[in-house]
Design a protein around this motif. Structure first.
Motif, PDB file in Angstrom:
ATOM      1  N   PRO A  38      -3.481  36.039 -32.552  1.00  0.00           N
ATOM      2  CA  PRO A  38      -2.034  35.989 -32.751  1.00  0.00           C
ATOM      3  C   PRO A  38      -1.682  35.641 -34.193  1.00  0.00           C
ATOM      4  O   PRO A  38      -2.446  34.982 -34.899  1.00  0.00           O
ATOM      5  N   TYR A  39      -0.518  36.111 -34.601  1.00  0.00           N
ATOM      6  CA  TYR A  39       0.005  35.810 -35.932  1.00  0.00           C
ATOM      7  C   TYR A  39       1.518  35.741 -35.819  1.00  0.00           C
ATOM      8  O   TYR A  39       2.156  36.704 -35.383  1.00  0.00           O
ATOM      9  N   ALA A  40       2.096  34.594 -36.154  1.00  0.00           N
ATOM     10  CA  ALA A  40       3.543  34.398 -36.061  1.00  0.00           C
ATOM     11  C   ALA A  40       4.082  34.037 -37.431  1.00  0.00           C
ATOM     12  O   ALA A  40       3.437  33.299 -38.189  1.00  0.00           O
ATOM     13  N   MET A  41       5.261  34.579 -37.744  1.00  0.00           N
ATOM     14  CA  MET A  41       5.855  34.328 -39.048  1.00  0.00           C
ATOM     15  C   MET A  41       7.370  34.242 -38.946  1.00  0.00           C
ATOM     16  O   MET A  41       7.964  34.979 -38.163  1.00  0.00           O
ATOM     17  N   PRO A  42       7.987  33.336 -39.709  1.00  0.00           N
ATOM     18  CA  PRO A  42       9.451  33.275 -39.732  1.00  0.00           C
ATOM     19  C   PRO A  42      10.003  34.424 -40.575  1.00  0.00           C
ATOM     20  O   PRO A  42       9.430  34.766 -41.617  1.00  0.00           O
ATOM     21  N   LEU A  43      11.088  35.029 -40.087  1.00  0.00           N
ATOM     22  CA  LEU A  43      11.701  36.148 -40.800  1.00  0.00           C
ATOM     23  C   LEU A  43      13.219  36.116 -40.680  1.00  0.00           C
ATOM     24  O   LEU A  43      13.764  35.689 -39.656  1.00  0.00           O
ATOM     25  N   SER A  44      13.879  36.615 -41.693  1.00  0.00           N
ATOM     26  CA  SER A  44      15.304  36.918 -41.620  1.00  0.00           C
ATOM     27  C   SER A  44      15.436  38.242 -40.877  1.00  0.00           C
ATOM     28  O   SER A  44      14.521  39.060 -40.899  1.00  0.00           O
ATOM     29  N   PHE A  45      16.584  38.454 -40.247  1.00  0.00           N
ATOM     30  CA  PHE A  45      16.754  39.672 -39.456  1.00  0.00           C
ATOM     31  C   PHE A  45      18.231  40.026 -39.345  1.00  0.00           C
ATOM     32  O   PHE A  45      19.106  39.209 -39.624  1.00  0.00           O
ATOM     33  N   VAL A  46      18.471  41.236 -38.910  1.00  0.00           N
ATOM     34  CA  VAL A  46      19.815  41.644 -38.507  1.00  0.00           C
ATOM     35  C   VAL A  46      19.670  42.387 -37.184  1.00  0.00           C
ATOM     36  O   VAL A  46      18.703  43.115 -36.970  1.00  0.00           O
ATOM     37  N   HIS A  47      20.620  42.168 -36.288  1.00  0.00           N
ATOM     38  CA  HIS A  47      20.634  42.789 -34.958  1.00  0.00           C
ATOM     39  C   HIS A  47      21.760  43.816 -34.922  1.00  0.00           C
ATOM     40  O   HIS A  47      22.921  43.474 -35.139  1.00  0.00           O
ATOM     41  N   VAL A  48      21.392  45.075 -34.676  1.00  0.00           N
ATOM     42  CA  VAL A  48      22.372  46.157 -34.632  1.00  0.00           C
ATOM     43  C   VAL A  48      22.010  47.122 -33.512  1.00  0.00           C
ATOM     44  O   VAL A  48      20.888  47.661 -33.498  1.00  0.00           O
ATOM     45  N   ASP A  49      22.936  47.339 -32.597  1.00  0.00           N
ATOM     46  CA  ASP A  49      22.760  48.350 -31.543  1.00  0.00           C
ATOM     47  C   ASP A  49      21.435  48.239 -30.797  1.00  0.00           C
ATOM     48  O   ASP A  49      20.725  49.234 -30.615  1.00  0.00           O
ATOM     49  N   GLY A  50      21.084  47.036 -30.370  1.00  0.00           N
ATOM     50  CA  GLY A  50      19.875  46.853 -29.580  1.00  0.00           C
ATOM     51  C   GLY A  50      18.580  46.911 -30.367  1.00  0.00           C
ATOM     52  O   GLY A  50      17.500  46.981 -29.786  1.00  0.00           O
ATOM     53  N   LYS A  51      18.690  46.860 -31.675  1.00  0.00           N
ATOM     54  CA  LYS A  51      17.499  46.863 -32.527  1.00  0.00           C
ATOM     55  C   LYS A  51      17.605  45.720 -33.520  1.00  0.00           C
ATOM     56  O   LYS A  51      18.688  45.285 -33.873  1.00  0.00           O
ATOM     57  N   LEU A  52      16.449  45.262 -33.971  1.00  0.00           N
ATOM     58  CA  LEU A  52      16.388  44.285 -35.051  1.00  0.00           C
ATOM     59  C   LEU A  52      15.796  44.970 -36.267  1.00  0.00           C
ATOM     60  O   LEU A  52      14.962  45.872 -36.131  1.00  0.00           O
ATOM     61  N   TYR A  53      16.194  44.519 -37.453  1.00  0.00           N
ATOM     62  CA  TYR A  53      15.624  45.036 -38.691  1.00  0.00           C
ATOM     63  C   TYR A  53      15.130  43.867 -39.531  1.00  0.00           C
ATOM     64  O   TYR A  53      15.800  42.830 -39.626  1.00  0.00           O
ATOM     65  N   PHE A  54      13.938  44.036 -40.104  1.00  0.00           N
ATOM     66  CA  PHE A  54      13.302  43.048 -40.973  1.00  0.00           C
ATOM     67  C   PHE A  54      12.890  43.740 -42.269  1.00  0.00           C
ATOM     68  O   PHE A  54      12.667  44.952 -42.282  1.00  0.00           O
ATOM     69  N   HIS A  55      12.724  42.947 -43.322  1.00  0.00           N
ATOM     70  CA  HIS A  55      12.184  43.502 -44.562  1.00  0.00           C
ATOM     71  C   HIS A  55      10.926  42.725 -44.940  1.00  0.00           C
ATOM     72  O   HIS A  55      10.743  41.579 -44.544  1.00  0.00           O
TER      73      HIS A  55
END
Length: 170
Positions: A38-55
Motif C-alpha cells: 500500500p501507498y497513501a499520500m495526501p493530495l489536494s483535489f476538486v470534485h466535479v460531476d462524480g469525478k475527482l481531479y488531482f495534479h
C-alpha cells in the motif's frame, strides 16, 4: 469488494457526501502496487460531476504504481473534534472507491487543472490562473478519479444531536 456500512444510522446521504467533498481541501489517496504494497499520500483535489481531479509531477512512485494498478481509494475528513470528556471524537468523513486514469488529452487536462485552480484560488483573476498553469504545463500531470462507490459516515453523537451535515448547513 465494497462492504455495506455496518452502522447505517450514521451514514451520510449522497448529497451530504457531495457537500463534504465540496468543502474539503485535501484528502488521502490510497494506492496499491502489483505486490500488494500500500501507498497513501495526501493530495489536494476538486470534485466535479462524480469525478475527482488531482495534479502531480509527470514522474514518481505514484505514477509507477498507477501503471500497475488503477484501483484507488480516497478519504476526506470533514470534521475531527476530539471530546476528551466523553472519550470520543465527533467525526464526519467520506470514503470513495474507483479507478484513476492519467489525462493525456490536452483539452481534458486543461479543463481539469482550471477547475482545480478555481477551487483553490477563486479570488485570483482568470489571467493569473492561466499564467500559473502555463508556467507549469510541461511538468504537469492530471489524474481523473472515476468514483465507483462513495460512502460517508458521522459520529452517532452528531446524529443524535441533530448536527448532521443536512441540519447544520441547510
Amino acid at each position: 469488494m465494497i462492504h455495506k456500512l455496518r452502522r447505517s444510522r450514521q451514514a451520510l446521504s449522497p448529497a451530504e457526501c457531495a457537500a463534504v467533498l465540496e468543502r474539503g481541501t485535501s484528502g488521502v489517496l490510497a494506492l496499491s502496487d502489483s505486490q500488494g504494497q500500500p501507498y497513501a499520500m495526501p493530495l489536494s483535489f476538486v470534485h466535479v460531476d462524480g469525478k475527482l481531479y488531482f495534479h502531480c509531477a509527470k514522474s514518481g512512485y505514484k505514477l509507477e504504481i498507477l501503471a500497475e494498478n488503477a484501483k484507488a481509494s480516497f478519504c476526506v475528513i470533514d470534521q475531527d473534534e476530539i471530546k476528551p470528556e466523553e472519550l470520543t471524537t465527533y467525526f464526519r468523513s467520506v470514503i470513495l472507491f474507483g479507478t484513476i486514469r492519467v489525462l493525456e488529452d490536452d483539452e481534458e487536462k486543461r479543463s481539469a487543472i482550471e477547475k482545480l485552480t478555481l477551487k483553490y484560488a477563486p479570488e485570483s483573476s482568470p489571467e493569473r490562473r492561466a499564467a500559473a498553469i502555463d508556467r507549469e504545463w510541461d511538468r504537469l500531470c492530471m489524474w481523473e478519479f472515476q468514483v465507483e462507490h462513495m460512502s460517508g459516515k458521522e459520529a452517532i453523537e452528531l446524529v443524535k444531536k441533530g448536527k448532521g451535515v443536512g441540519n447544520q448547513f441547510d
